[in-house]
Design an enzyme around this catalytic site. Sequence first.
Site, mmCIF file in Angstrom:
data_model
loop_
_atom_site.group_PDB
_atom_site.id
_atom_site.type_symbol
_atom_site.label_atom_id
_atom_site.label_comp_id
_atom_site.label_asym_id
_atom_site.label_seq_id
_atom_site.Cartn_x
_atom_site.Cartn_y
_atom_site.Cartn_z
ATOM 1 N N SER A 1 55.899 7.314 29.194
ATOM 2 C CA SER A 1 55.219 8.453 28.365
ATOM 3 C C SER A 1 56.668 7.874 26.706
ATOM 4 O O SER A 1 57.959 7.616 26.813
ATOM 5 C CB SER A 1 55.312 9.618 28.629
ATOM 6 O OG SER A 1 55.679 11.173 28.040
ATOM 7 N N TYR B 1 61.354 15.243 34.240
ATOM 8 C CA TYR B 1 60.125 14.094 33.637
ATOM 9 C C TYR B 1 60.009 12.939 32.702
ATOM 10 O O TYR B 1 60.097 11.628 32.996
ATOM 11 C CB TYR B 1 59.024 14.878 33.097
ATOM 12 C CG TYR B 1 57.810 14.488 32.603
ATOM 13 C CD1 TYR B 1 57.449 14.182 33.460
ATOM 14 C CD2 TYR B 1 57.979 14.245 31.203
ATOM 15 C CE1 TYR B 1 56.074 12.887 33.164
ATOM 16 C CE2 TYR B 1 56.315 13.240 30.899
ATOM 17 C CZ TYR B 1 55.714 12.909 31.318
ATOM 18 O OH TYR B 1 54.611 12.398 31.115
#
Length: 264
Positions: free
Chosen positions: A141, A154
């Site tokens: 990501s 995350y």
Amino acid sequence: MIINLSGKTAIVTGSTGGIGLAVAKGLADAGATVVISGRHQERVDATLAALRGTQAGALARGVVADLGTAAGCQALIEAEPQADILINNLGIYAVKPFLDISDADWEEIFQVNVMSGVRLARHYAPGMQARGWGRIQFISSESALNIPGEMVHYGVSKAALQGLSRGLAKVLAGSGVTVNTVLPGPTRTEGAVAFIGKMAQERGVSATEMEALFLAENRPSSLIRRFATPEEVANLCVYAASPQASATTGAALRVEGGIVESIA
């Protein structure tokens, strides 16, 4: 460019929806036999039914397993002992203040986002190496580079995938097996739509307005000024899995809409 993956078996984790499903469809359209994975039988069955409704997905098959656990990874390995393409897409996220992120939260996100990929790559890489061809991808990501303050755990887990991918590419150097990470930005998956919908309701605006507000407030450097579609992310994954991408390895491949403020 015509991508032909006929005769290749591709495992896509977390593939009953979102980016994983789009990647599975893309690989099937290119001729690969795709293995779908998910935790729930009904979702796996529904995905297989959708894929088998097309000529490209006629050979697709599924495995029900919780790949966020060692036992779940082993169940997939026993069901599918060999693969030519491994797309480690499985991942979870949660918005939570750093001071409230417990040890259990950290452990869960690393087991699902990182260790699932570690376990599966550790099993499938030797077979690829022995055959002299293979593709391993980790779906990371842009949050790996722009660690989000609202979900540090995350971002850290996605940064770990960057290191894992680069290191594994070195381990498999010269073998014909490529290893890359793919970095999406905000993508219009089912989870993202629900997230934006909830924010829109709270702020009394439409979902379309909320998406624009979210980008302006949280990802102001976006150059496409919109969420990507899962298919746009999948297109890069399919290319990276192709024979044509044989010189692309050890790379972080961005499909994040230009959010990352770097030219390197």
